[in-house]
Design a protein around this motif. Structure first.
Motif, PDB file in Angstrom:
ATOM      1  N   TYR A   1       0.849  -1.189   0.000  1.00  6.49           N
ATOM      2  CA  TYR A   1       0.000   0.000   0.000  1.00  6.49           C
ATOM      3  C   TYR A   1       0.894   1.252   0.000  1.00  6.49           C
ATOM      4  CZ  TYR A   1      -4.362  -2.461   1.411  1.00  6.49           C
ATOM      5  OH  TYR A   1      -5.478  -3.255   1.472  1.00  6.49           O
ATOM      6  N   ARG A   2       1.862   1.254   0.912  1.00 10.35           N
ATOM      7  CA  ARG A   2       2.755   2.418   1.043  1.00 10.35           C
ATOM      8  C   ARG A   2       3.542   2.638  -0.232  1.00 10.35           C
ATOM      9  NH1 ARG A   2       7.383   3.655   5.665  1.00 10.35           N
ATOM     10  NH2 ARG A   2       8.890   4.658   4.285  1.00 10.35           N
ATOM     11  N   GLN A   3       4.073   1.582  -0.795  1.00 13.54           N
ATOM     12  CA  GLN A   3       4.886   1.724  -1.999  1.00 13.54           C
ATOM     13  C   GLN A   3       4.084   2.336  -3.147  1.00 13.54           C
ATOM     14  OE1 GLN A   3       6.264  -2.288  -2.501  1.00 13.54           O
ATOM     15  NE2 GLN A   3       7.638  -2.199  -0.739  1.00 13.54           N
ATOM     16  N   ARG A   4       2.848   1.859  -3.294  1.00 12.66           N
ATOM     17  CA  ARG A   4       1.995   2.402  -4.363  1.00 12.66           C
ATOM     18  C   ARG A   4       1.629   3.854  -4.093  1.00 12.66           C
ATOM     19  NH1 ARG A   4       1.041   1.579  -9.688  1.00 12.66           N
ATOM     20  NH2 ARG A   4      -0.990   2.407 -10.259  1.00 12.66           N
ATOM     21  N   ALA A   5       1.325   4.180  -2.820  1.00  9.12           N
ATOM     22  CA  ALA A   5       0.966   5.551  -2.458  1.00  9.12           C
ATOM     23  C   ALA A   5       2.121   6.506  -2.771  1.00  9.12           C
ATOM     24  CB  ALA A   5       0.601   5.622  -0.983  1.00  9.12           C
ATOM     25  N   GLN A   6       3.328   6.101  -2.424  1.00  8.22           N
ATOM     26  CA  GLN A   6       4.489   6.953  -2.666  1.00  8.22           C
ATOM     27  C   GLN A   6       4.739   7.136  -4.165  1.00  8.22           C
ATOM     28  OE1 GLN A   6       7.483   4.885  -0.414  1.00  8.22           O
ATOM     29  NE2 GLN A   6       6.884   5.834   1.528  1.00  8.22           N
ATOM     30  N   GLU A   7       4.547   6.072  -4.937  1.00  5.19           N
ATOM     31  CA  GLU A   7       4.709   6.170  -6.391  1.00  5.19           C
ATOM     32  C   GLU A   7       3.712   7.173  -6.976  1.00  5.19           C
ATOM     33  OE1 GLU A   7       4.168   2.211  -7.755  1.00  5.19           O
ATOM     34  OE2 GLU A   7       6.112   1.476  -6.998  1.00  5.19           O
ATOM     35  N   CYS A   8       2.462   7.089  -6.523  1.00  9.17           N
ATOM     36  CA  CYS A   8       1.416   7.985  -7.034  1.00  9.17           C
ATOM     37  C   CYS A   8       1.715   9.439  -6.679  1.00  9.17           C
ATOM     38  CB  CYS A   8       0.056   7.591  -6.460  1.00  9.17           C
ATOM     39  SG  CYS A   8      -0.607   6.035  -7.085  1.00  9.17           S
ATOM     40  N   LEU A   9       2.109   9.681  -5.439  1.00 11.04           N
ATOM     41  CA  LEU A   9       2.400  11.045  -4.997  1.00 11.04           C
ATOM     42  C   LEU A   9       3.588  11.629  -5.745  1.00 11.04           C
ATOM     43  CD1 LEU A   9       1.905  10.496  -1.163  1.00 11.04           C
ATOM     44  CD2 LEU A   9       0.401  11.800  -2.672  1.00 11.04           C
ATOM     45  N   SER A  10       4.645  10.845  -5.872  1.00 15.06           N
ATOM     46  CA  SER A  10       5.848  11.325  -6.556  1.00 15.06           C
ATOM     47  C   SER A  10       5.573  11.606  -8.033  1.00 15.06           C
ATOM     48  CB  SER A  10       6.976  10.302  -6.406  1.00 15.06           C
ATOM     49  OG  SER A  10       7.345  10.138  -5.044  1.00 15.06           O
ATOM     50  N   ALA A  11       4.751  10.752  -8.653  1.00  9.72           N
ATOM     51  CA  ALA A  11       4.432  10.946 -10.075  1.00  9.72           C
ATOM     52  C   ALA A  11       3.682  12.249 -10.307  1.00  9.72           C
ATOM     53  CB  ALA A  11       3.604   9.763 -10.583  1.00  9.72           C
ATOM     54  N   GLN A  12       2.933  12.709  -9.299  1.00  8.06           N
ATOM     55  CA  GLN A  12       2.180  13.950  -9.424  1.00  8.06           C
ATOM     56  C   GLN A  12       2.938  15.150  -8.864  1.00  8.06           C
ATOM     57  OE1 GLN A  12      -0.885  14.571 -10.859  1.00  8.06           O
ATOM     58  NE2 GLN A  12      -0.745  12.488 -11.675  1.00  8.06           N
ATOM     59  N   GLY A  13       4.187  14.920  -8.444  1.00 12.15           N
ATOM     60  CA  GLY A  13       4.982  16.017  -7.922  1.00 12.15           C
ATOM     61  C   GLY A  13       4.565  16.497  -6.549  1.00 12.15           C
ATOM     62  N   ILE A  14       3.891  15.655  -5.800  1.00 11.63           N
ATOM     63  CA  ILE A  14       3.447  16.013  -4.446  1.00 11.63           C
ATOM     64  C   ILE A  14       4.513  15.579  -3.444  1.00 11.63           C
ATOM     65  CG2 ILE A  14       1.681  15.648  -2.664  1.00 11.63           C
ATOM     66  CD1 ILE A  14      -0.304  15.063  -4.916  1.00 11.63           C
ATOM     67  N   ARG A  15       5.050  16.553  -2.706  1.00 16.42           N
ATOM     68  CA  ARG A  15       6.047  16.227  -1.695  1.00 16.42           C
ATOM     69  C   ARG A  15       5.372  15.488  -0.526  1.00 16.42           C
ATOM     70  NH1 ARG A  15       8.280  20.037   1.118  1.00 16.42           N
ATOM     71  NH2 ARG A  15       6.616  21.570   0.755  1.00 16.42           N
ATOM     72  N   TRP A  16       6.079  14.504   0.021  1.00 12.14           N
ATOM     73  CA  TRP A  16       5.501  13.730   1.116  1.00 12.14           C
ATOM     74  C   TRP A  16       6.587  13.322   2.109  1.00 12.14           C
ATOM     75  CZ3 TRP A  16       7.852   9.031   1.543  1.00 12.14           C
ATOM     76  CH2 TRP A  16       8.463   8.514   0.399  1.00 12.14           C
ATOM     77  N   GLN A  17       6.136  13.020   3.309  1.00 18.62           N
ATOM     78  CA  GLN A  17       7.003  12.431   4.315  1.00 18.62           C
ATOM     79  C   GLN A  17       6.153  11.487   5.159  1.00 18.62           C
ATOM     80  OE1 GLN A  17       8.434  15.752   6.657  1.00 18.62           O
ATOM     81  NE2 GLN A  17       6.742  15.573   8.111  1.00 18.62           N
TER      82      GLN A  17
END
Length: 287
Positions: A194-210
């Motif tokens: 779940y986490r891996q997919r969420a991070q991929e989606c956020l990064s692909a849209q240019g959304i910074r996350w932590q």
């Protein structure tokens, strides 16, 4: 009134209530749908009570049905125990079964209790873990069988599909992500898919996350979302009133369906594993 309560009829009632469907009950009992329906109708006519009612798409026990099932389970348990005692062919040994928190534990416990009554010389041991841990344990020979989860496009030919469900971006009611802000992510841990997919989606849209919270427990993740520590990904089964689906991300960052599947640890499973596998498939597989 007929004073007898036939074992096969009580088992049909129990199966319909446990599976929520005449179709799935008939598969479990290896009977036709019409035969199962006839058994229930015959029992209702005998007792003069309605025992089954519809709740949405599921069949559930009526108030009278609930009361009858209390006695039916005792009768069936005693019957199965007596049959197992005199059964000359008994499965023996230990089965190490891995499951995730996505499995309805109350239903699983009932199934395993039934299985243990029928096979009293079998010891079933359960491990509750995340899917990636269960798959590794299967590869390492630490488990005999596992009910794990993965995205539908990643399941393998050796996996027996039981059911699929949606996963959603979830936040506490009223939560909003401001464009440009670093998004705080609540996850089930570094190895969770779940986490891996969420991070991929956020990064692909240019959304910074932590990552704000890593917690292997569903309750822990839901609690963290509820108090507003961030946003997380949950399956449909774990949505409740404390959290809501975050619609802007649902549209912008769609997530794939997940599959709940059953996998053996060996390519040549022994009879005891096949017996438990068949019971789980019949009871948990959703059309």
């Amino acid at each position: 009134m007929n004073q007898r309560l036939p074992i096969d009829v009580l088992r049909a009632l129990q199966s319909v209530v446990e599976t929520g469907s005449v179709t799935r009950a008939s598969e479990r009992l290896h009977l036709s749908q019409s035969a199962v329906s006839w058994k229930i109708k015959r029992l209702e006519k005998q007792l003069g009570r309605s025992l089954i009612q519809r709740d949405g798409q599921r069949l559930v026990a009526s108030d009278d049905g609930v009361q009858l099932l209390i006695h039916a389970r005792r009768i069936l348990e005693a019957h199965d125990a007596a049959l197992a005692h005199f059964n000359p062919v008994q499965l023996q040994g230990c089965i190490r079964l891995g499951v995730t928190e996505q499995v309805p534990m109350a239903k699983l416990s009932s199934l395993l209790a039934q299985f243990s009554r029928q096979h009293r010389q079998l010891d079933v041991r359960i491990v509750v873990e995340q899917s990636h841990v269960l798959r590794q344990a299967l590869s390492d020979g630490e488990l005999d069988m596992a009910l794990h989860q993965d995205f539908t496009h990643r399941i393998e030919a050796r996996d027996q599909l039981l059911w699929t469900e949606h996963v959603h971006w979830c936040a506490r009611p009223g939560w909003q992500h401001e464009p440009g802000d670093c998004l705080r992510l609540i996850t089930f841990g570094p190895e969770c898919f779940y986490r891996q997919r969420a991070q991929e989606c956020l990064s692909a849209q240019g959304i910074r996350w932590q990552v704000a919270v890593d917690c292997a427990s569903v309750d822990g993740v839901v609690s963290a979302i509820t108090v507003g520590l961030g946003i997380g990904v949950l399956s449909s089964a774990h949505l409740d009133k404390r959290v809501e689906v975050y619609r802007p991300f649902e549209q912008r960052l769609p997530l794939p369906e997940v599959a709940n599947v059953l996998r053996f640890g060996s390519d040549n499973p022994e009879p005891r594993l096949l017996a438990l596998h068949d019971l789980l498939v019949q009871a948990l597989q959703k059309a």
